[in-house]
Design an enzyme around this catalytic site. Structure first.
Site, PDB file in Angstrom:
ATOM      1  N   ASN A  12      47.979  30.505  28.908  1.00  0.00           N
ATOM      2  CA  ASN A  12      46.667  29.929  29.258  1.00  0.00           C
ATOM      3  C   ASN A  12      45.423  30.538  28.598  1.00  0.00           C
ATOM      4  O   ASN A  12      45.217  31.739  28.657  1.00  0.00           O
ATOM      5  CB  ASN A  12      46.362  30.427  30.886  1.00  0.00           C
ATOM      6  CG  ASN A  12      45.274  29.967  31.210  1.00  0.00           C
ATOM      7  OD1 ASN A  12      44.385  29.201  30.687  1.00  0.00           O
ATOM      8  ND2 ASN A  12      44.974  30.360  32.790  1.00  0.00           N
ATOM      9  N   LYS A  19      46.179  34.622  28.383  1.00  0.00           N
ATOM     10  CA  LYS A  19      46.848  35.089  29.482  1.00  0.00           C
ATOM     11  C   LYS A  19      48.498  34.292  29.431  1.00  0.00           C
ATOM     12  O   LYS A  19      48.703  33.218  28.972  1.00  0.00           O
ATOM     13  CB  LYS A  19      46.372  34.451  30.898  1.00  0.00           C
ATOM     14  CG  LYS A  19      45.246  35.166  31.512  1.00  0.00           C
ATOM     15  CD  LYS A  19      45.234  34.755  32.827  1.00  0.00           C
ATOM     16  CE  LYS A  19      43.639  35.119  33.143  1.00  0.00           C
ATOM     17  NZ  LYS A  19      43.150  34.399  34.304  1.00  0.00           N
ATOM     18  N   ARG A  90      48.667  25.493  29.267  1.00  0.00           N
ATOM     19  CA  ARG A  90      47.817  25.068  30.354  1.00  0.00           C
ATOM     20  C   ARG A  90      46.721  24.296  29.448  1.00  0.00           C
ATOM     21  O   ARG A  90      45.883  25.113  28.656  1.00  0.00           O
ATOM     22  CB  ARG A  90      47.004  25.993  31.130  1.00  0.00           C
ATOM     23  CG  ARG A  90      46.090  25.640  32.208  1.00  0.00           C
ATOM     24  CD  ARG A  90      45.228  26.635  32.873  1.00  0.00           C
ATOM     25  NE  ARG A  90      44.265  25.982  33.883  1.00  0.00           N
ATOM     26  CZ  ARG A  90      43.308  26.521  34.524  1.00  0.00           C
ATOM     27  NH1 ARG A  90      43.052  27.814  33.946  1.00  0.00           N
ATOM     28  NH2 ARG A  90      42.531  25.884  35.078  1.00  0.00           N
ATOM     29  N   HIS A 179      41.594  21.782  38.515  1.00  0.00           N
ATOM     30  CA  HIS A 179      42.617  22.569  39.245  1.00  0.00           C
ATOM     31  C   HIS A 179      43.988  21.955  39.641  1.00  0.00           C
ATOM     32  O   HIS A 179      44.605  22.263  40.684  1.00  0.00           O
ATOM     33  CB  HIS A 179      41.808  23.190  40.311  1.00  0.00           C
ATOM     34  CG  HIS A 179      40.654  24.371  40.121  1.00  0.00           C
ATOM     35  ND1 HIS A 179      39.342  24.238  40.631  1.00  0.00           N
ATOM     36  CD2 HIS A 179      40.854  25.234  39.221  1.00  0.00           C
ATOM     37  CE1 HIS A 179      38.739  25.112  40.051  1.00  0.00           C
ATOM     38  NE2 HIS A 179      39.477  25.855  39.186  1.00  0.00           N
ATOM     39  N   HIS A 207      40.702  25.388  46.489  1.00  0.00           N
ATOM     40  CA  HIS A 207      41.189  26.381  45.401  1.00  0.00           C
ATOM     41  C   HIS A 207      39.690  27.067  45.178  1.00  0.00           C
ATOM     42  O   HIS A 207      38.898  26.662  44.672  1.00  0.00           O
ATOM     43  CB  HIS A 207      41.669  25.679  44.255  1.00  0.00           C
ATOM     44  CG  HIS A 207      42.019  26.813  43.242  1.00  0.00           C
ATOM     45  ND1 HIS A 207      43.096  27.094  42.716  1.00  0.00           N
ATOM     46  CD2 HIS A 207      41.064  27.366  42.402  1.00  0.00           C
ATOM     47  CE1 HIS A 207      42.944  28.144  41.953  1.00  0.00           C
ATOM     48  NE2 HIS A 207      41.616  28.185  41.478  1.00  0.00           N
ATOM     49  N   ARG A 240      28.628  29.211  38.691  1.00  0.00           N
ATOM     50  CA  ARG A 240      28.216  27.649  38.512  1.00  0.00           C
ATOM     51  C   ARG A 240      27.481  26.929  39.884  1.00  0.00           C
ATOM     52  O   ARG A 240      27.972  27.440  40.842  1.00  0.00           O
ATOM     53  CB  ARG A 240      29.540  26.618  38.249  1.00  0.00           C
ATOM     54  CG  ARG A 240      30.152  26.706  36.673  1.00  0.00           C
ATOM     55  CD  ARG A 240      31.323  26.017  36.667  1.00  0.00           C
ATOM     56  NE  ARG A 240      32.381  27.051  36.380  1.00  0.00           N
ATOM     57  CZ  ARG A 240      33.596  26.686  36.391  1.00  0.00           C
ATOM     58  NH1 ARG A 240      34.156  25.478  36.572  1.00  0.00           N
ATOM     59  NH2 ARG A 240      34.503  27.479  35.994  1.00  0.00           N
ATOM     60  N   ASP A 282      30.992  37.912  42.122  1.00  0.00           N
ATOM     61  CA  ASP A 282      32.035  38.322  42.712  1.00  0.00           C
ATOM     62  C   ASP A 282      31.941  38.515  44.158  1.00  0.00           C
ATOM     63  O   ASP A 282      31.229  39.165  44.511  1.00  0.00           O
ATOM     64  CB  ASP A 282      32.362  39.935  42.050  1.00  0.00           C
ATOM     65  CG  ASP A 282      33.800  40.246  42.177  1.00  0.00           C
ATOM     66  OD1 ASP A 282      34.691  40.140  41.354  1.00  0.00           O
ATOM     67  OD2 ASP A 282      33.964  40.842  43.422  1.00  0.00           O
ATOM     68  N   ARG A 284      33.904  39.979  46.127  1.00  0.00           N
ATOM     69  CA  ARG A 284      34.291  41.177  46.578  1.00  0.00           C
ATOM     70  C   ARG A 284      33.055  42.265  46.964  1.00  0.00           C
ATOM     71  O   ARG A 284      32.643  42.875  47.776  1.00  0.00           O
ATOM     72  CB  ARG A 284      35.419  41.978  46.085  1.00  0.00           C
ATOM     73  CG  ARG A 284      36.602  42.516  46.967  1.00  0.00           C
ATOM     74  CD  ARG A 284      37.459  43.144  46.048  1.00  0.00           C
ATOM     75  NE  ARG A 284      37.705  42.428  44.798  1.00  0.00           N
ATOM     76  CZ  ARG A 284      38.839  42.491  44.070  1.00  0.00           C
ATOM     77  NH1 ARG A 284      39.768  43.446  44.206  1.00  0.00           N
ATOM     78  NH2 ARG A 284      39.165  41.809  42.962  1.00  0.00           N
ATOM     79  N   GLU A 384      49.969  28.854  39.690  1.00  0.00           N
ATOM     80  CA  GLU A 384      49.846  27.892  38.692  1.00  0.00           C
ATOM     81  C   GLU A 384      50.851  28.186  37.562  1.00  0.00           C
ATOM     82  O   GLU A 384      51.423  27.119  36.942  1.00  0.00           O
ATOM     83  CB  GLU A 384      48.257  27.865  38.102  1.00  0.00           C
ATOM     84  CG  GLU A 384      47.564  27.424  38.823  1.00  0.00           C
ATOM     85  CD  GLU A 384      45.908  27.714  38.769  1.00  0.00           C
ATOM     86  OE1 GLU A 384      45.770  28.919  38.835  1.00  0.00           O
ATOM     87  OE2 GLU A 384      45.215  26.779  38.295  1.00  0.00           O
TER      88      GLU A 384
HETATM   89  P1  ADP Z   1      39.786  32.747  38.368  1.00  0.00           P
HETATM   90  O1  ADP Z   1      39.191  31.569  38.795  1.00  0.00           O
HETATM   91  O2  ADP Z   1      39.219  33.564  37.241  1.00  0.00           O
HETATM   92  O3  ADP Z   1      41.276  32.870  38.138  1.00  0.00           O
HETATM   93  P2  ADP Z   1      40.299  34.142  40.953  1.00  0.00           P
HETATM   94  O4  ADP Z   1      41.306  33.242  41.537  1.00  0.00           O
HETATM   95  O5  ADP Z   1      41.057  35.572  40.452  1.00  0.00           O
HETATM   96  O6  ADP Z   1      39.629  33.920  39.659  1.00  0.00           O
HETATM   97  O7  ADP Z   1      39.050  34.682  41.979  1.00  0.00           O
HETATM   98  C1  ADP Z   1      38.382  35.484  41.804  1.00  0.00           C
HETATM   99  C2  ADP Z   1      37.489  35.683  42.932  1.00  0.00           C
HETATM  100  O8  ADP Z   1      38.186  36.253  44.045  1.00  0.00           O
HETATM  101  C3  ADP Z   1      36.240  36.783  42.950  1.00  0.00           C
HETATM  102  O9  ADP Z   1      35.162  36.328  43.211  1.00  0.00           O
HETATM  103  C4  ADP Z   1      36.910  37.946  43.473  1.00  0.00           C
HETATM  104  O10 ADP Z   1      35.835  38.782  44.172  1.00  0.00           O
HETATM  105  C5  ADP Z   1      37.739  37.298  44.785  1.00  0.00           C
HETATM  106  N1  ADP Z   1      38.434  38.245  45.260  1.00  0.00           N
HETATM  107  C6  ADP Z   1      39.547  38.905  44.914  1.00  0.00           C
HETATM  108  N2  ADP Z   1      40.112  39.782  45.735  1.00  0.00           N
HETATM  109  C7  ADP Z   1      39.346  39.820  46.725  1.00  0.00           C
HETATM  110  C8  ADP Z   1      39.314  40.509  47.897  1.00  0.00           C
HETATM  111  N3  ADP Z   1      40.321  41.305  48.186  1.00  0.00           N
HETATM  112  N4  ADP Z   1      38.421  40.139  48.871  1.00  0.00           N
HETATM  113  C9  ADP Z   1      37.422  39.327  48.618  1.00  0.00           C
HETATM  114  N5  ADP Z   1      37.364  38.572  47.285  1.00  0.00           N
HETATM  115  C10 ADP Z   1      38.155  38.925  46.491  1.00  0.00           C
END
Ligand code: ADP
Length: 396
Positions: A12, A19, A90, A179, A207, A240, A282, A284, A384
């Protein structure tokens, strides 16, 4: 070294990253995985994960081709090169040409090049990854698995924009959706978990990662989705905007003295959760800030949840019933708060949150998060890479 248990190398590629994971086809185990980062910059690196441990290699100013060589070296050092039977790539945008995965040849490369205007950030990176890997392991079959392919089953009334039809006929302006690999994987997995036949199923799949999209999937086929011509339409995402009024474009351009390209860049990279919270993209981090009373973080999460709930309502219209709403991706799998905020807005459609089940859905777990009386909602962990490996294997 043995060829008895073949594996697929899944790649990817992003504009500055690759990745990779090597997936055994027999037991679906990840034999080795990792990520090359900051390619083309001064401090590129390669993280390799194997047997529960990980190591980081400095790559200096490595580009994609040099990183690919290092990835193959790492696979070789761990005596796994003999297992690699094919490479699955991908690819984000396959336009209308690809309804499923294909073996890569020069014609396929040209078609991916033709889709660059629709995915100017993603497709050139994907092409770099393909070129580097084909150069490094030319003797192996290389397969392209497209994010758009799954949505090629959308009916015309769902994929057409209400703009002059000539724009579709002459320039390919339509909703493509993205996706697809994830939406396909999680709906298959949900059908399996619920003990229902995929050929007789109706799901809404959300997703939610840094990019986010939702899809209505009927009998295993996508019938509507939130992303459009490009991955900018639809849900609120990390950086976005998702949907906006196109009338906003000239107004922003004039107000901020920007070109249209600069405005689009602002909508792609400075908007969404980051733009509204003025803090972070983010979830989190936003959850932590919201718990500490940061008003921008609270608002951003509410804007995110409101748009998603609105779209779940909209996608329901494309289905005869809903067997389950699926949450997946980093946010969908891990944020009990976001799931609760969304489901609380969907009472009118019969969703009743089971708060204990929702809170208990820790990382890596999957299952239902609604009560017995509710329209079902569940968490499914997307994969994926596995889907790409399986698609690749199907073509061999
Ligand atoms: P990508 O689209 O880059 O693959 P991911 O599917 O890894 O991204 O999703 C990233 C998002 O998931 C971020 O906003 C991150 O803060 C959130 N995330 C990951 N772990 C947690 C968690 N334990 N609690 C809340 N949000 C989380």
């Amino acid at each position: 070294m043995t060829r008895t248990k073949p594996a697929v190398l899944v790649l990817n590629t992003g504009s500055s990253s690759i990745k990779f994971s090597l997936i055994c086809l027999q037991d679906r185990a990840v034999l080795i995985s990792g990520q090359a980062q900051k390619l083309g910059l001064k401090d590129a690196s390669l993280t390799v994960k194997i047997n529960g441990g990980s190591e980081v290699l400095k790559l200096g100013t490595a580009d994609h081709a040099a990183a690919m060589e290092k990835i193959l070296q790492a696979i070789d050092i761990h005596r796994l090169s003999g297992r690699v039977s094919a490479v699955g790539h991908r690819v984000v945008h396959g336009g209308e040409k690809f309804r499923e995965a294909v073996i890569i040849n020069e014609e396929v490369i040209r078609a991916i090049e033709q889709c660059v205007p629709f995915a100017p950030l993603h497709n050139p990176a994907d092409l770099m990854g393909i070129a580097a890997a084909r150069r490094s392991v030319p003797h192996l079959p290389h397969v392209a698995v497209f994010d758009t392919a799954f949505h090629q089953t959308l009916p015309e009334y769902a994929y057409l924009y209400a703009v002059p039809k000539r724009l579709y006929r002459d320039y390919g302006v339509r909703r493509y959706g993205f996706h697809g690999t994830s939406h396909r994987y999680v709906t298959q997995e949900a059908a399996r978990l619920l003990g229902i036949k995929l050929e007789n199923s109706a799901f809404i799949s959300a997703h939610l990662g840094n990019g986010a999209s939702a899809a209505a999937v009927l009998n295993g086929k996508s019938v509507d989705t939130t992303m459009g011509l490009t991955p900018l339409e639809g849900l609120v995402m990390g950086t976005r905007s998702g949907d906006i009024d196109p009338g906003m474009l000239p107004y922003i351009a004039e107000s901020l003295k920007m070109t249209i390209k600069e405005v689009i860049n602002l909508l792609n990279t400075k908007s969404g959760l980051l733009g509204v919270s003025e803090l972070s993209s983010d979830v989190r981090e936003l959850q932590e800030a919201a718990a500490g009373g940061h008003a921008g973080a609270v608002l951003a999460l509410d804007v995110f949840a409101h748009r998603l709930a609105k779209y779940i309502g909209a996608l329901t219209v494309s289905l005869p019933r809903v067997d389950a709403l699926i949450f997946t991706g980093g946010i969908g799998e891990n944020s009990a708060l976001v799931r609760a905020k969304v489901l609380r807005r969907l009472g009118v459609l019969g969703y009743r949150l089971d708060s204990a089940a929702n809170q208990a859905m820790a990382a890596g777990k999957q299952g239902l998060i609604t009560t017995d009386q509710s329209t079902r909602a569940m968490v499914i962990n997307t994969n994926e890479e596995l889907m790409i490996a399986l698609d690749t294997a199907t073509l061999l």
